[in-house]
Design a protein around this motif. Structure first.
Motif, PDB file in Angstrom:
ATOM      1  N   SER A  81      40.972  37.042  45.910  1.00 44.92           N
ATOM      2  CA  SER A  81      41.524  35.814  45.349  1.00 44.92           C
ATOM      3  C   SER A  81      43.003  35.668  45.721  1.00 44.92           C
ATOM      4  N   LEU A  82      43.499  34.437  45.552  1.00 44.06           N
ATOM      5  CA  LEU A  82      44.910  34.181  45.822  1.00 44.06           C
ATOM      6  C   LEU A  82      45.799  35.008  44.895  1.00 44.06           C
ATOM      7  N   LYS A  83      45.409  35.116  43.630  1.00 38.81           N
ATOM      8  CA  LYS A  83      46.254  35.896  42.715  1.00 38.81           C
ATOM      9  C   LYS A  83      46.265  37.382  43.103  1.00 38.81           C
ATOM     10  N   ARG A  84      45.144  37.917  43.609  1.00 37.46           N
ATOM     11  CA  ARG A  84      45.118  39.309  44.073  1.00 37.46           C
ATOM     12  C   ARG A  84      46.010  39.451  45.306  1.00 37.46           C
ATOM     13  N   PHE A  85      45.923  38.470  46.230  1.00 35.92           N
ATOM     14  CA  PHE A  85      46.766  38.470  47.425  1.00 35.92           C
ATOM     15  C   PHE A  85      48.246  38.484  47.040  1.00 35.92           C
ATOM     16  N   ASN A  86      48.588  37.811  45.954  1.00 39.93           N
ATOM     17  CA  ASN A  86      49.978  37.750  45.485  1.00 39.93           C
ATOM     18  C   ASN A  86      50.377  38.939  44.612  1.00 39.93           C
ATOM     19  N   GLY A  87      49.527  39.957  44.533  1.00 37.45           N
ATOM     20  CA  GLY A  87      49.913  41.181  43.847  1.00 37.45           C
ATOM     21  C   GLY A  87      49.295  41.409  42.485  1.00 37.45           C
ATOM     22  N   TRP A  88      48.471  40.480  42.004  1.00 39.72           N
ATOM     23  CA  TRP A  88      47.850  40.629  40.687  1.00 39.72           C
ATOM     24  C   TRP A  88      46.888  41.803  40.680  1.00 39.72           C
ATOM     25  N   GLU A  89      46.877  42.526  39.593  1.00 36.96           N
ATOM     26  CA  GLU A  89      45.906  43.594  39.368  1.00 36.96           C
ATOM     27  C   GLU A  89      45.226  43.320  38.033  1.00 36.96           C
ATOM     28  N   PRO A  90      43.922  43.536  37.945  1.00 36.58           N
ATOM     29  CA  PRO A  90      43.217  43.234  36.700  1.00 36.58           C
ATOM     30  C   PRO A  90      43.622  44.183  35.571  1.00 36.58           C
ATOM     31  N   GLN A  91      43.682  43.617  34.380  1.00 32.69           N
ATOM     32  CA  GLN A  91      43.938  44.448  33.205  1.00 32.69           C
ATOM     33  C   GLN A  91      42.606  44.999  32.715  1.00 32.69           C
ATOM     34  N   THR A  92      42.632  46.248  32.308  1.00 34.74           N
ATOM     35  CA  THR A  92      41.440  46.924  31.825  1.00 34.74           C
ATOM     36  C   THR A  92      41.670  47.317  30.374  1.00 34.74           C
TER      37      THR A  92
ATOM     38  N   THR B 149      36.312  46.607  29.367  1.00 31.04           N
ATOM     39  CA  THR B 149      36.320  45.220  29.833  1.00 31.04           C
ATOM     40  C   THR B 149      37.400  45.082  30.885  1.00 31.04           C
ATOM     41  N   ILE B 150      37.026  44.503  32.033  1.00 30.85           N
ATOM     42  CA  ILE B 150      37.975  44.298  33.124  1.00 30.85           C
ATOM     43  C   ILE B 150      38.172  42.799  33.307  1.00 30.85           C
ATOM     44  N   GLU B 151      39.425  42.395  33.378  1.00 29.48           N
ATOM     45  CA  GLU B 151      39.766  40.984  33.582  1.00 29.48           C
ATOM     46  C   GLU B 151      39.158  40.504  34.903  1.00 29.48           C
ATOM     47  N   PRO B 152      38.475  39.349  34.906  1.00 32.87           N
ATOM     48  CA  PRO B 152      37.823  38.887  36.142  1.00 32.87           C
ATOM     49  C   PRO B 152      38.839  38.397  37.177  1.00 32.87           C
ATOM     50  N   GLU B 153      38.574  38.740  38.426  1.00 30.75           N
ATOM     51  CA  GLU B 153      39.435  38.275  39.515  1.00 30.75           C
ATOM     52  C   GLU B 153      39.186  36.803  39.818  1.00 30.75           C
ATOM     53  N   TRP B 154      37.937  36.380  39.789  1.00 30.25           N
ATOM     54  CA  TRP B 154      37.567  35.019  40.170  1.00 30.25           C
ATOM     55  C   TRP B 154      37.363  34.157  38.937  1.00 30.25           C
TER      56      TRP B 154
ATOM     57  N   ARG C  96      38.548  29.997  41.723  1.00 32.75           N
ATOM     58  CA  ARG C  96      37.415  29.317  42.356  1.00 32.75           C
ATOM     59  C   ARG C  96      37.826  27.929  42.849  1.00 32.75           C
ATOM     60  N   SER C  97      38.658  27.233  42.088  1.00 36.43           N
ATOM     61  CA  SER C  97      39.144  25.913  42.511  1.00 36.43           C
ATOM     62  C   SER C  97      39.966  26.015  43.780  1.00 36.43           C
ATOM     63  N   TRP C  98      40.818  27.047  43.872  1.00 35.89           N
ATOM     64  CA  TRP C  98      41.623  27.247  45.077  1.00 35.89           C
ATOM     65  C   TRP C  98      40.748  27.443  46.306  1.00 35.89           C
ATOM     66  N   ILE C  99      39.727  28.285  46.201  1.00 35.04           N
ATOM     67  CA  ILE C  99      38.906  28.586  47.370  1.00 35.04           C
ATOM     68  C   ILE C  99      38.050  27.387  47.759  1.00 35.04           C
ATOM     69  N   LEU C 100      37.569  26.629  46.784  1.00 32.18           N
ATOM     70  CA  LEU C 100      36.811  25.420  47.109  1.00 32.18           C
ATOM     71  C   LEU C 100      37.698  24.389  47.797  1.00 32.18           C
ATOM     72  N   ALA C 101      38.930  24.226  47.335  1.00 28.69           N
ATOM     73  CA  ALA C 101      39.876  23.306  47.982  1.00 28.69           C
ATOM     74  C   ALA C 101      40.165  23.763  49.406  1.00 28.69           C
ATOM     75  N   HIS C 102      40.287  25.058  49.603  1.00 28.80           N
ATOM     76  CA  HIS C 102      40.543  25.592  50.939  1.00 28.80           C
ATOM     77  C   HIS C 102      39.376  25.276  51.882  1.00 28.80           C
ATOM     78  N   HIS C 103      38.154  25.413  51.403  1.00 28.61           N
ATOM     79  CA  HIS C 103      36.985  25.117  52.228  1.00 28.61           C
ATOM     80  C   HIS C 103      36.909  23.627  52.570  1.00 28.61           C
ATOM     81  N   LEU C 104      37.260  22.757  51.618  1.00 26.46           N
ATOM     82  CA  LEU C 104      37.300  21.326  51.898  1.00 26.46           C
ATOM     83  C   LEU C 104      38.343  21.017  52.962  1.00 26.46           C
TER      84      LEU C 104
END
Length: 115
Positions: free
Chosen positions: A4-15, A33-38, A43-51
């Motif tokens: 995801s874009l947030k992972r690319f920007n350095g985000w790590e999921p909280q556990t 419980t692990i915070e979801p990446e997507w 999901r909106s970012w990746i759909l916009a990118h595909h469009l």
């Protein structure tokens, strides 16, 4: 890239791990419980990118929605559409004289806005 874009920007999921103990204080059950990446935003970012990718001309890399517009020259073409950016590049290539190794010359096309 599969992330995801947030992972690319350095985000790590909280556990978060919660423990359940029995009467003698021993761990009986754990839930992690692990915070979801997507999430919805990602999901909106990746759909916009595909469009966006679907609107790119394979000839020049310009946006079809813009490069085929020319104020919709005569409304629309029925059998084919012309990428005016690619046309400009082709004309420049065909009219070049005394150019050594013409296949190695890259034409840069700029949009000219008129009033």
């Amino acid at each position: 890239m599969g992330i995801s874009l947030k992972r690319f920007n350095g985000w790590e999921p909280q556990t978060l791990t919660e423990y359940e103990y029995d009467d003698q204080g021993r761990i009986r059950h754990t839930v992690t419980t692990i915070e979801p990446e997507w999430d919805e935003t990602e999901r909106s970012w990746i759909l916009a990118h595909h469009l966006y990718q679907g609107d790119i001309c394979s000839g020049c890399g310009g946006l079809w929605s813009e490069t085929t517009d020319q104020a919709n020259e005569d409304a629309y073409l029925t059998d084919a559409i012309r990428c005016h950016s690619c046309t400009a590049r082709s004309i420049a290539h065909e009219t070049a004289t005394n150019v050594h190794h013409p296949s190695a010359v890259f034409r840069i096309v700029r949009r000219v806005d008129g009033d």
